[in-house]
Write a protein that holds these residues in place. Structure first.
Motif, mmCIF file in Angstrom:
data_model
loop_
_atom_site.group_PDB
_atom_site.id
_atom_site.type_symbol
_atom_site.label_atom_id
_atom_site.label_comp_id
_atom_site.label_asym_id
_atom_site.label_seq_id
_atom_site.Cartn_x
_atom_site.Cartn_y
_atom_site.Cartn_z
ATOM 1 N N ARG A 148 -10.573 6.801 51.181
ATOM 2 C CA ARG A 148 -9.937 7.831 50.590
ATOM 3 C C ARG A 148 -10.597 8.964 50.226
ATOM 4 O O ARG A 148 -9.814 9.899 50.615
ATOM 5 C CB ARG A 148 -9.427 7.180 49.300
ATOM 6 N N PHE A 166 -10.470 10.883 53.776
ATOM 7 C CA PHE A 166 -9.051 11.033 53.905
ATOM 8 C C PHE A 166 -8.730 12.495 53.411
ATOM 9 O O PHE A 166 -8.021 13.195 53.807
ATOM 10 C CB PHE A 166 -8.237 10.126 53.381
ATOM 11 N N THR A 167 -9.330 12.496 52.096
ATOM 12 C CA THR A 167 -8.638 13.799 51.456
ATOM 13 C C THR A 167 -9.712 14.898 51.404
ATOM 14 O O THR A 167 -9.287 16.035 50.991
ATOM 15 C CB THR A 167 -8.524 13.490 49.960
ATOM 16 N N ALA A 226 -2.903 10.675 48.509
ATOM 17 C CA ALA A 226 -4.301 10.254 47.948
ATOM 18 C C ALA A 226 -4.886 11.500 47.177
ATOM 19 O O ALA A 226 -5.556 11.101 46.340
ATOM 20 C CB ALA A 226 -5.280 10.031 49.348
ATOM 21 N N ARG A 227 -4.592 12.575 47.628
ATOM 22 C CA ARG A 227 -5.028 13.840 46.987
ATOM 23 C C ARG A 227 -4.428 13.821 45.607
ATOM 24 O O ARG A 227 -4.944 14.333 44.423
ATOM 25 C CB ARG A 227 -4.538 15.324 47.765
ATOM 26 N N GLY A 273 -4.228 11.310 43.646
ATOM 27 C CA GLY A 273 -4.561 10.509 42.814
ATOM 28 C C GLY A 273 -4.226 9.012 43.013
ATOM 29 O O GLY A 273 -4.485 8.010 42.060
ATOM 30 N N LEU A 274 -3.719 8.662 44.174
ATOM 31 C CA LEU A 274 -3.282 7.320 44.459
ATOM 32 C C LEU A 274 -4.519 6.798 44.741
ATOM 33 O O LEU A 274 -5.349 6.975 45.704
ATOM 34 C CB LEU A 274 -2.409 7.352 45.650
ATOM 35 N N GLU A 275 -5.092 5.493 43.738
ATOM 36 C CA GLU A 275 -6.217 4.879 43.930
ATOM 37 C C GLU A 275 -6.669 3.939 45.188
ATOM 38 O O GLU A 275 -7.385 3.771 45.792
ATOM 39 C CB GLU A 275 -6.641 4.391 42.758
ATOM 40 N N LEU A 287 -5.977 2.511 48.558
ATOM 41 C CA LEU A 287 -5.659 2.721 49.690
ATOM 42 C C LEU A 287 -6.065 1.829 50.774
ATOM 43 O O LEU A 287 -7.068 2.048 51.710
ATOM 44 C CB LEU A 287 -6.333 4.085 50.151
#
Lengths: 445, 445
Positions: free
Chosen positions: A169, A172-173, B143-144, B146-148, B150
């Motif tokens: 993650r 990715f970001t 994801a940026r 705040g989706l935890e 992945l």
């Protein structure tokens, strides 16, 4: 029959097979497995425990074994090899390809129940001076080559020492041109190769890690332990504890897959030990034979009184065993627990003694011991006082035995309900007859 | 003091605090928590159980609560809300931001122990007509925000129905221009919202899924259950079973966090029930009072004989309870298990009866019942036959009771060691005295 119907039937029969799997005899299992379609067989094989996989592999003709051995990841292959007879191991090893064989050989050096025996040697490794973009395209190539576990990438130096970790993650970001060493975390929780699997599973479950890196004394990264292994460990450890709490040695393979003779061995040892321990009740009873002869009425309450100690002890010991297994209490907390359990024991004893008084009244009213008409209150008092004493003693003994076992480096879960009951039975008799002598002296005794 | 030493000391005292946490009284816990540095407190808070998090939140001043509530993912926030007193719930809900509050409210509609109560409503969703490249850049933006989680991306249609699933590894390795619908898997294993958490955890652990999608009756995707929730469920369910097997109601919170009064309630209910059940032993003994009066020697072996039934029953019931919990055996396998256990029971009984014969000899030799010199062989025969009968009966009763409980929709784990022992005690007395009448009739009786 249209191909679709055929497929449906095949699927149905395979589902039925999977359901009945655990109670099938080994030959029928192998037959059933061989009748599955390739796809089904793949899924089925991979969802088995190592013991189940070993049964299948040893059951099918040697010529078919290579295919299934090569389907396994190195850590799973090592687990399967630990389940097969010693003499078959070398031959199965030989079926693996050269690099996997080397990985498996390294894993086999560890105990099954330590971190090294759980880990997979395949993980995503990158260098600290790569950029995020370089790392991503490097990992994409790695993923194409069959790297299964893509949750974290591990940053290693040239000597394979772990420098840091970065989650996918975060990769990715992050900005594509940033160097990895600026993105990575350096405060990584690692475990040594020899750490007990129970502690490893506790670390994973407390921190919700998908994977945990394993390093040696010099900080060299050896592998990763993934969440799926941890779920298996948690189940296994609970099963072992439950079987020990039930008063037997833990089986190493599932109940239904254990042959009658190996199972008898696991069970009868403890049974015999408890039986011999219980022999002391006969000695104790022999010692009080005169009292029993003079007042047979005392014998009536023996099972009732000694079992109340066993039951309260069983509650206390299972509570303490489980809390220890979950890491909630340690050996040095024993005094804290003792105080709690003394309070519990006294309250429980008082409540049960009130029931006991009613019960003696009821038995008297039912005519069970009319002959002792004049002494019914004294008998009730004897039973009630004994119950308080025995329940208190059972509770304290049950809660302290796991501490004692851990102190001498035995498994606290061996403080099983049957063991506590046996220990408390003898002392329960002594408590009962001593109380009887005190209260009934000069009256019945 | 240099800042570094200060930092070191702070870390050491915080480590000590964490170690002693479980035995600290609630006030000291909150004080300790407030003395941690912000970073430490974050990690510490997130690693607690929902019960622990609720204790902290209710312990700190209301003004500090918002910060900690907002640190929680919606599924964790829902768990915490289920742990606090009803009257505090609305106030805590109010501290969450609007979208989270709506998610949490939806989750609170489910039972704690069903799939809906475990799931997180936040997952990566993409459309089937995106290309791989579009999907990746869309997910990077997500994801940026705040989706935890992945691990997988879920492909939904416009009505939020689940069409397929693709792992990040697959996205990573697929050709950038390929449409998602060609890359995704459509044979997805899903669970309904109301599925019991024990079954959910079994599906996850058998298939090694990092996350499992939850769908409603119409196939609408509701959320995902992740591996970390499953590890917690597996631990919880094992703890519950162990406590029940120990002969009590399962505690809902950890042993040390349970107040004395609530714990007494969980324990004394079963103790009292078992005590009343054990009362029948007094009736049975009353029924055989004449025999005991005529041959007090019979009384000596009562604890020994009835406990051997309880112990063998405890082994059998824990084996069956655990196998049922792991899904290895079902109710309809009862006959298969019965046959196995009859064989076990007979073999165990025979082995113990041999020990019993030696033991009677030993007691005689020790002079415990010299008075019965002429009948020592008959007494040994009585004890040996009774042991076989009682052990066989204990084994069969112990293995069948969990099936019976499951059939009437009770928890098989309630077939605790103490319950089996109590059931077997009464029948054990009947077996013993019946055998005695048969063998010793006309001799001692």
């Amino acid at each position: 029959m249209t191909p679709q119907i055929e497929q449906e039937q095949e699927r149905a029969s395979s589902a039925k097979l999977q359901e009945r799997w655990s109670i099938l005899p080994p030959e029928e299992r192998v037959q059933g497995f061989q009748s599955m379609s390739r796809n089904e067989a793949d899924d089925f094989f991979l969802s088995r425990t190592p013991h189940g996989q070993a049964t299948i592999i040893m059951g099918i003709p040697p010529i078919e074994r290579r295919l299934w051995m090569r389907l396994l990841e190195p850590d799973d292959a090592a687990d399967v090899l630990q389940e097969v007879p010693e003499e078959a191991r070398a031959e199965l090893m030989h079926l693996l390809d050269e690099p996997t064989r080397r990985e498996v050989a390294a894993l086999l050096a560890y105990d099954e129940d330590e971190a090294g025996g759980l880990m997979s040697p395949r993980f995503a490794r990158i260098r600290p001076d790569m950029t995020v973009d370089e790392a991503i395209s490097y990992l994409r190539r790695q993923a194409r080559n069959g790297l299964e576990t893509l949750y974290y990438a591990y940053i290693l130096d040239r000597e394979q020492r772990l420098l840091g970790i970065v989650s996918f993650r975060e990769l990715f970001t992050a900005h594509p041109d940033q160097p990895i060493k600026e993105v990575m975390h350096t405060d990584v929780i690692t475990v040594p190769e020899t750490m007990d699997q129970e502690i490893v599973s506790r670390i994973v479950s407390e921190n919700d890690f998908v994977a945990l890196p394993v390093v040696d004394n010099e900080g060299h990264m050896k592998g990763i332990i993934t969440f799926d292994d941890v779920i298996d460990v948690v189940q296994e450890e609970a099963t072992e504890d439950i079987q020990k709490i039930g008063g037997m040695q833990a089986l190493e393979v599932p109940y239904l897959q254990t042959g009658l003779l190996p199972m008898l061995k696991k069970r009868v040892g403890w049974l015999a030990l408890l039986f011999v321990g219980e022999m002391f009740t006969a000695f104790a009873m022999g010692y009080y034979e005169d009292e029993i002869a003079r007042a047979v009425v005392l014998a009536l309450f023996i099972p009732l009184i000694i079992s109340s100690g066993g039951n309260s002890g069983s509650q206390a010991s299972t509570l303490v065993i489980r809390s220890m297994a979950l890491g909630e209490i340690r050996v040095r907390d024993w005094w804290h627990i003792m105080r709690r359990e003394i309070l519990s024991g006294v309250s429980q004893g008082v409540i049960l003694s009130l029931i006991a008084i009613c019960m003696v009244g009821l038995l008297f009213w039912q005519g069970v011991f009319q002959s002792h008409e004049n002494h019914v209150f004294l008998i009730a008092a004897t039973v009630a006082c004994s119950v308080i004493g025995v329940v208190l003693w059972g509770t304290v003994a049950g809660s302290m035995l796991p501490f004692l076992l851990r102190t001498v480096r035995l498994d606290p879960a061996s403080a099983s309900a049957p063991l506590i009951a046996t220990l408390v039975d003898v002392s329960g008799l002594v408590i009962y007859f001593t109380t009887a002598r005190l209260i009934l002296h000069g009256v019945l005794l």
